[in-house]
Design an enzyme around this catalytic site. Sequence first.
Site, PDB file in Angstrom:
ATOM      1  N   CYS A 175     -41.970  36.332 -66.875  1.00  0.00           N
ATOM      2  CA  CYS A 175     -41.352  35.373 -65.942  1.00  0.00           C
ATOM      3  C   CYS A 175     -41.622  35.799 -64.497  1.00  0.00           C
ATOM      4  O   CYS A 175     -41.048  36.781 -64.010  1.00  0.00           O
ATOM      5  CB  CYS A 175     -39.847  35.305 -66.217  1.00  0.00           C
ATOM      6  SG  CYS A 175     -38.904  34.415 -64.982  1.00  0.00           S
ATOM      7  N   CYS A 224     -38.589  35.820 -62.148  1.00  0.00           N
ATOM      8  CA  CYS A 224     -37.738  36.983 -62.452  1.00  0.00           C
ATOM      9  C   CYS A 224     -38.197  38.202 -61.663  1.00  0.00           C
ATOM     10  O   CYS A 224     -37.371  39.018 -61.210  1.00  0.00           O
ATOM     11  CB  CYS A 224     -37.790  37.304 -63.940  1.00  0.00           C
ATOM     12  SG  CYS A 224     -37.145  36.013 -65.029  1.00  0.00           S
TER      13      CYS A 224
END
Length: 324
Positions: free
Chosen positions: A82, A85
């Site tokens: 991700c 993230c």
Amino acid sequence: MQPRNMSMSGVVDLAAVKAAGEAKQKAEEARARAARQQGGAGDSGAAPVPLVIDVEEADFEQEVLQRSAEVPVVIDFWAEWCDPCKQLGPLLERLVREYAGRLLLARIDVDRNQMLFQQFGVQGIPAVFAVVAGQALPLFQGAAPEQQVREVLDQLVQVAEQRFGITGVSTGEGEGGEQTPAAPAAPEDPALAAAHAALDAGDLGGAIQAYRNVLAGDPASTEAKLGLAQAELLQRVQGLDAARVREEAAEAPADVRSQLRAADLDLAGGHVEDAFGRLVETVRRTAGDDRETARVRLLELFEVVGQEDPRVVAARGALARVLF
């Protein structure tokens, strides 16, 4: 992302605390604890609490739920694949370290912890939640600008302290996660010494005013908070007819003033769990100003016993359950 309005409304023994001499003993213990905290965790043998941890399903209860009774735990749901993230994660770590023990950060890899991912109802990552006194609170989803993240964390800290009396933990981490070296104990504040002396002498009115003066200049003083809470309790129980107070409390369980007086006597007599349980039940059965009055008195009694006492930790959890 917009900062949330996180109002959570609705979601040592003192066996003879009537004696000023035993109040002195408590004050001395508090001074010793403060000195140990200033000198680092080595004196007490307690390991420093890390500010950022990676959490798995197997240790979630211990590392998140149990710790949330002492400090708000921010949860960052993330994954290696991700990209957002990877932007948010380092920002959260840096900000949590700046709060210096008023927040902890638990990082949860969703690929390794699918059950937690599902239990929290996460729709996408990064997703950020908080756990306060065992209760989960969604904060925001997706990467966000630093200022907005700060606003959310500020609100979380404020809610945890005002609603549950949760003020954080001592930590051995400094800037960047380095172990903080031991610092020499500072000389005692003359104003604080005068307050202690008044309490020792049984001058409760003078002690209360003196502790308030100290807190006006140093609102974070643990010693002054403890001393003030003790002096105010001693003053409240002076002259009370214990038998009459308990009779009135039994006859009028919904009368907040009667329950407050009985709780004070419970604590003064060393019945700590009884005092806490009485006020938690009073919070449960009341609403509005009466509920707030009972809640505030309970937080004041937490100060008398000490925030680290396991009975306080248990009562904070019970308080959270009746408020939610």
